[in-house]
Design an enzyme around this catalytic site. Sequence first.
Site, short mmCIF file in Angstrom:
data_model
loop_
_atom_site.label_atom_id
_atom_site.label_comp_id
_atom_site.label_asym_id
_atom_site.label_seq_id
_atom_site.Cartn_x
_atom_site.Cartn_y
_atom_site.Cartn_z
N TYR A 42 9.72 -4.61 35.66
CA TYR A 42 9.85 -4.39 34.21
C TYR A 42 9.63 -2.92 33.83
O TYR A 42 10.38 -2.35 33.03
CB TYR A 42 8.87 -5.31 33.47
CG TYR A 42 8.80 -5.07 31.99
CD1 TYR A 42 9.80 -5.53 31.13
CD2 TYR A 42 7.73 -4.37 31.42
CE1 TYR A 42 9.73 -5.31 29.76
CE2 TYR A 42 7.66 -4.14 30.05
CZ TYR A 42 8.66 -4.61 29.23
OH TYR A 42 8.59 -4.38 27.88
N VAL A 97 10.46 2.56 22.39
CA VAL A 97 9.37 3.47 22.02
C VAL A 97 9.54 4.89 22.56
O VAL A 97 8.74 5.77 22.23
CB VAL A 97 7.96 2.98 22.46
CG1 VAL A 97 7.45 1.89 21.57
CG2 VAL A 97 7.92 2.62 23.90
N LYS A 139 15.92 -4.20 27.16
CA LYS A 139 15.79 -5.65 26.99
C LYS A 139 17.14 -6.31 26.69
O LYS A 139 17.38 -7.46 27.04
CB LYS A 139 14.79 -5.98 25.88
CG LYS A 139 13.36 -5.55 26.21
CD LYS A 139 12.45 -5.62 24.99
CE LYS A 139 11.02 -5.22 25.32
NZ LYS A 139 10.17 -5.11 24.12
N TYR A 153 12.18 -4.63 16.08
CA TYR A 153 10.84 -5.25 16.05
C TYR A 153 10.59 -5.88 14.68
O TYR A 153 11.51 -6.45 14.09
CB TYR A 153 9.73 -4.23 16.36
CG TYR A 153 10.04 -3.24 17.45
CD1 TYR A 153 10.39 -3.67 18.72
CD2 TYR A 153 9.98 -1.88 17.22
CE1 TYR A 153 10.65 -2.76 19.73
CE2 TYR A 153 10.23 -0.95 18.24
CZ TYR A 153 10.57 -1.40 19.47
OH TYR A 153 10.83 -0.50 20.46
N SER A 184 12.48 -0.37 25.32
CA SER A 184 12.90 -1.71 24.86
C SER A 184 14.41 -1.89 24.75
O SER A 184 14.88 -3.03 24.66
CB SER A 184 12.27 -2.03 23.51
OG SER A 184 10.96 -2.50 23.69
#
Length: 309
Positions: A193, A263, A68, A245, A65
């Site tokens: 992705y 993660v 991102k 998150y 992540s």
Amino acid sequence: MICNDKDILHVMIEEARTYTQGGEVAKYIPALAEADPSVLSLAIYDGGGPCAAVGNTDETFTLQSISKVLSLALALMDRGEDEVFSRVGMEPTGDPFNSIIKLETNRPNKPLNPMINAGALAVTSMISGSSTEEKLGRLLTFIHELTGNPEIRYDEHVAKSELRTADLNRSLAYFMRQHNVFEDEVEDLLDLYTKQCAIEVSCEDLAKIGYVIANEGKHVQSKRQIIPLHIARILKTFMVTCGMYNASGEFAIRVGIPAKSGVSGGIMASIPHGIGIGIYGPALDDKGNSVAGMKLLEALSHRYDLSIF
Ligand SMILES: NC(=O)CC[C@H](N)C(=O)O
């Protein structure tokens, strides 16, 4: 100054390492389950020569992540704020990163922010390029510039492992395509992705990226404006509001540093106008954040008064 405190940093990392026993490596991407949960490493970059790197610093890991933040930077540079934020929102969700619930209940049905999986898939669809290879190549070139490390690639084993098991992300993507968030073929988007998430770095690379974001997008050594100032500010803001998150609120209170986790166990942190921090500790808490990495950042924030608030 933190760079001169290597002995203290060694003590801090070993104290934080004890918390790895209370966490678990991610298992829903089978390749991530191969990580050693006792690993913990920390790198700090202050724009000069080597600053500090302690713990298992030879370990490399995938961005997951954390990527991102970088795909968002590229999409904003490619498409501009108006287009990007017409397809993805700016609000934290308070839900797990892979949740579908708000995608259905929110009107219009656009993802709430670029740091949850749904939002990140929408953002990745906005990276310019005529093929997956070209889009991924542009993202890698951007990361090479940010880190000064042209060797960075994606880990094929991790990418394939995620692509095989990414049915939840597939559902998010099909749902969004139905609601015209993007028009890409879902399998092509998933392929890009998962490769983006599988980009492999060291905690030193992460500290360098965190440093550029911390310092308004400018690389001090090369004096190049790699990310426009207003975009670097957007990235830091999302790191504060959505970076950890559904633990972002507690993290803001306990640590108070713009940060983004993945993660794989990575955390990238940016102290505005200050240092960049890269951490790797694959044992995760129940929200998917590095359990020892969070403790280490909390201890660093207290000791060196790093909270931005
Ligand atoms: N939290 C994360 O790091 C999630 C990234 C991961 N590749 C996924 O989509 O599930």
